[in-house]
Enzyme design. Structure first.
Site, short mmCIF file in Angstrom:
data_model
loop_
_atom_site.label_atom_id
_atom_site.label_comp_id
_atom_site.label_asym_id
_atom_site.label_seq_id
_atom_site.Cartn_x
_atom_site.Cartn_y
_atom_site.Cartn_z
N ASN A 141 30.05 13.37 50.62
CA ASN A 141 31.39 13.70 50.12
C ASN A 141 31.36 15.14 49.58
O ASN A 141 30.61 15.44 48.65
CB ASN A 141 31.76 12.69 49.02
CG ASN A 141 33.14 12.94 48.46
OD1 ASN A 141 33.53 14.08 48.24
ND2 ASN A 141 33.88 11.88 48.19
N HIS A 182 33.61 18.15 45.76
CA HIS A 182 33.37 19.00 44.59
C HIS A 182 32.97 20.43 44.92
O HIS A 182 32.90 21.27 44.02
CB HIS A 182 32.46 18.29 43.60
CG HIS A 182 33.14 17.06 43.07
ND1 HIS A 182 34.38 17.13 42.48
CD2 HIS A 182 32.80 15.76 43.12
CE1 HIS A 182 34.77 15.90 42.15
NE2 HIS A 182 33.82 15.05 42.54
N ARG A 202 38.70 28.91 40.68
CA ARG A 202 39.03 30.33 40.71
C ARG A 202 40.16 30.67 41.68
O ARG A 202 40.63 31.80 41.68
CB ARG A 202 37.79 31.11 41.16
CG ARG A 202 36.84 31.47 40.06
CD ARG A 202 37.43 32.58 39.22
NE ARG A 202 36.63 32.83 38.04
CZ ARG A 202 35.69 33.76 37.96
NH1 ARG A 202 35.41 34.50 39.00
NH2 ARG A 202 35.04 33.93 36.84
N HIS A 208 38.21 13.43 50.05
CA HIS A 208 39.33 12.71 49.41
C HIS A 208 40.48 13.69 49.22
O HIS A 208 40.39 14.63 48.43
CB HIS A 208 38.83 12.17 48.06
CG HIS A 208 39.82 11.31 47.34
ND1 HIS A 208 39.49 10.61 46.20
CD2 HIS A 208 41.12 11.02 47.58
CE1 HIS A 208 40.55 9.93 45.77
NE2 HIS A 208 41.56 10.18 46.58
N ARG A 251 43.51 14.15 47.52
CA ARG A 251 44.23 13.52 46.41
C ARG A 251 45.69 13.97 46.43
O ARG A 251 46.01 15.06 46.90
CB ARG A 251 43.57 13.87 45.08
CG ARG A 251 42.19 13.26 44.91
CD ARG A 251 41.70 13.41 43.48
NE ARG A 251 42.37 12.49 42.59
CZ ARG A 251 41.83 11.39 42.08
NH1 ARG A 251 40.57 11.07 42.33
NH2 ARG A 251 42.52 10.60 41.28
N ARG A 280 43.80 18.32 43.83
CA ARG A 280 42.96 19.01 42.84
C ARG A 280 41.68 19.59 43.45
O ARG A 280 41.10 20.49 42.88
CB ARG A 280 42.62 18.09 41.67
CG ARG A 280 41.70 16.96 42.05
CD ARG A 280 41.33 16.13 40.86
NE ARG A 280 42.47 15.35 40.38
CZ ARG A 280 42.33 14.27 39.62
NH1 ARG A 280 41.14 13.88 39.26
NH2 ARG A 280 43.39 13.59 39.23
N GLU A 325 39.30 9.78 52.55
CA GLU A 325 39.69 8.90 51.44
C GLU A 325 41.09 9.30 51.01
O GLU A 325 41.38 10.50 50.86
CB GLU A 325 38.75 9.10 50.25
CG GLU A 325 37.37 8.57 50.47
CD GLU A 325 36.47 8.85 49.28
OE1 GLU A 325 36.94 9.44 48.29
OE2 GLU A 325 35.29 8.51 49.35
N THR A 365 38.07 10.58 38.20
CA THR A 365 37.59 10.19 39.52
C THR A 365 38.18 8.81 39.83
O THR A 365 38.96 8.30 39.03
CB THR A 365 36.04 10.17 39.54
OG1 THR A 365 35.60 9.78 40.84
CG2 THR A 365 35.45 9.22 38.52
N THR A 366 37.82 8.24 40.98
CA THR A 366 38.40 6.95 41.34
C THR A 366 37.79 5.87 40.43
O THR A 366 36.65 5.48 40.62
CB THR A 366 38.12 6.64 42.83
OG1 THR A 366 38.33 7.84 43.57
CG2 THR A 366 39.02 5.55 43.33
N GLU A 371 34.35 -0.89 51.19
CA GLU A 371 33.38 -0.06 50.48
C GLU A 371 33.29 -0.59 49.06
O GLU A 371 34.28 -0.60 48.32
CB GLU A 371 33.79 1.41 50.50
CG GLU A 371 32.76 2.26 49.75
CD GLU A 371 32.87 3.76 50.02
OE1 GLU A 371 33.24 4.14 51.15
OE2 GLU A 371 32.59 4.52 49.10
N HIS A 375 29.86 5.57 44.91
CA HIS A 375 30.37 6.05 43.64
C HIS A 375 29.27 6.11 42.59
O HIS A 375 28.67 5.09 42.25
CB HIS A 375 31.54 5.23 43.08
CG HIS A 375 32.45 6.09 42.25
ND1 HIS A 375 32.16 6.43 40.95
CD2 HIS A 375 33.60 6.73 42.55
CE1 HIS A 375 33.11 7.23 40.49
NE2 HIS A 375 34.00 7.43 41.44
N GLY A 416 28.77 11.84 46.67
CA GLY A 416 29.32 13.19 46.54
C GLY A 416 28.86 13.95 45.32
O GLY A 416 28.06 14.88 45.41
N1 PXP Z 1 33.44 6.44 47.70
C1 PXP Z 1 34.71 6.54 47.26
C2 PXP Z 1 35.73 5.62 47.83
C3 PXP Z 1 35.08 7.52 46.31
O1 PXP Z 1 36.35 7.60 45.88
C4 PXP Z 1 34.10 8.43 45.85
C5 PXP Z 1 34.49 9.50 44.90
O2 PXP Z 1 35.37 10.37 45.51
C6 PXP Z 1 32.80 8.28 46.35
C7 PXP Z 1 32.49 7.28 47.26
C8 PXP Z 1 31.71 9.21 45.94
O3 PXP Z 1 31.45 9.09 44.58
P1 PXP Z 1 30.54 10.16 43.86
O4 PXP Z 1 31.22 11.48 44.02
O5 PXP Z 1 30.47 9.68 42.46
O6 PXP Z 1 29.20 10.13 44.56
#
Ligand code: PXP
Length: 258
Positions: free
Chosen positions: A13, A16, A24, A49, A51, A55, A76, A106-107, A157, A200, A222
């Site tokens: 992922n 970030h 910036r 993702h 959003r 963001r 996502e 976060t989610t 998931e 996650h 991620g």
């Molecule tokens: N899976 C899903 C569905 C998520 O929403 C996220 C966070 O965006 C992740 C995995 C990855 O989580 P993390 O960034 O904490 O590794």
């Protein structure tokens, strides 16, 4: 590395990288470049993702990921009409439906499928008709898993956030309880013919017991990977994570001793 019969895929992922870029404005660092580096280092897929408040990942990032990165894209998104139109424009390999609240960092929890069966059923059908596989991000609850199978999801998931959170605390009983929920959830979901993913909050340590769950076929990671890449580089962090997952899987696949 020799592929395993029961290999576990790593979806990286890259959200970030975009978070840092957006701090910036401008174009640096580029999440598409991170995706290409992750691909070179052995990632099996890229997760992003989009959003509702944009963001981190932008609409343009999704378009560029689609046209520049050969790996499967797992998009996502919230189950909204706006996101559906975007998904239908890009036809990602998979869409993972997540709950979204604007104020959250976060989610924070899984989707409540049970309460929204009809709406989600129709939403899933629209994506599947376009050729996208559909995943639902849920807590490892029997009720949610059953509902996911009932409304036609391809994948669930399982949210590992709670497990990762309790690992940080000192309560080993709670940790074992949360891991058991994931193990049982994975078995229960696979019993319905659902493909089972998890993600996650995973890092080099928490990934180990999770990767050992034999029904899992994909982990999406991620925040830790992108953070660690600051210190050791994108290629090294993806290589190391793949290696840990592979080694855990070797144990899972080992012939039981008679
Ligand atoms: N899976 C899903 C569905 C998520 O929403 C996220 C966070 O965006 C992740 C995995 C990855 O989580 P993390 O960034 O904490 O590794």
């Amino acid at each position: 590395m020799k592929p395993l019969l029961n290999e576990l895929r790593l979806g990286v992922n890259i959200d970030h990288v975009a978070t840092i870029r957006n701090a910036r404005g401008g174009i640096h660092p580029d999440p598409v470049r991170a995706a290409l580096m992750a691909a070179d280092a052995g990632a099996d897929g890229i997760t992003a993702h989009l959003r509702e408040d944009r963001r981190h990942i932008s609409d343009d990032d999704i378009a560029r990921l689609r046209s520049n990165v050969a790996l499967p894209l797992n998009l996502e998104m919230a189950a909204t009409e706006e996101m559906l139109a975007i998904a239908l424009r890009h036809i990602p390999n998979a869409v993972c439906l997540v709950p979204e609240k604007r104020q959250e960092l976060t989610t924070e929890g899984g989707l409540n499928i049970y309460r929204n069966k009809k709406y989600l059923h129709d939403f899933i059908q629209a994506l599947k008709a376009a050729g996208t596989r559909v995943s639902l991000f849920i807590d490892p609850s029997g009720k949610q898993i059953e509902a996911a199978a009932e409304i036609g999801a391809d994948i669930v998931e399982l949210h590992t956030g709670r497990y990762c959170e309790v690992v940080l605390g000192a309560d080993r009983k709670e940790e074992a309880r949360e891991l058991k929920r994931l193990v049982e959830g994975a078995t229960f979901a696979a019993g319905f013919g659902l493909e089972v993913h998890a993600g996650h909050g995973l890092d080099f340590e928490t990934v180990k017991p999770v990767a050992a769950i034999p029904e899992l076929v994909e982990l999406n990671i991620g925040h830790f990977l992108i953070g660690e890449a600051i210190f050791i580089g994108m290629e090294a962090v993806v290589t190391d994570m793949r290696k840990i997952m592979h080694e855990v899987r070797l144990g899972v696949n080992a012939e039981p001793t008679p």
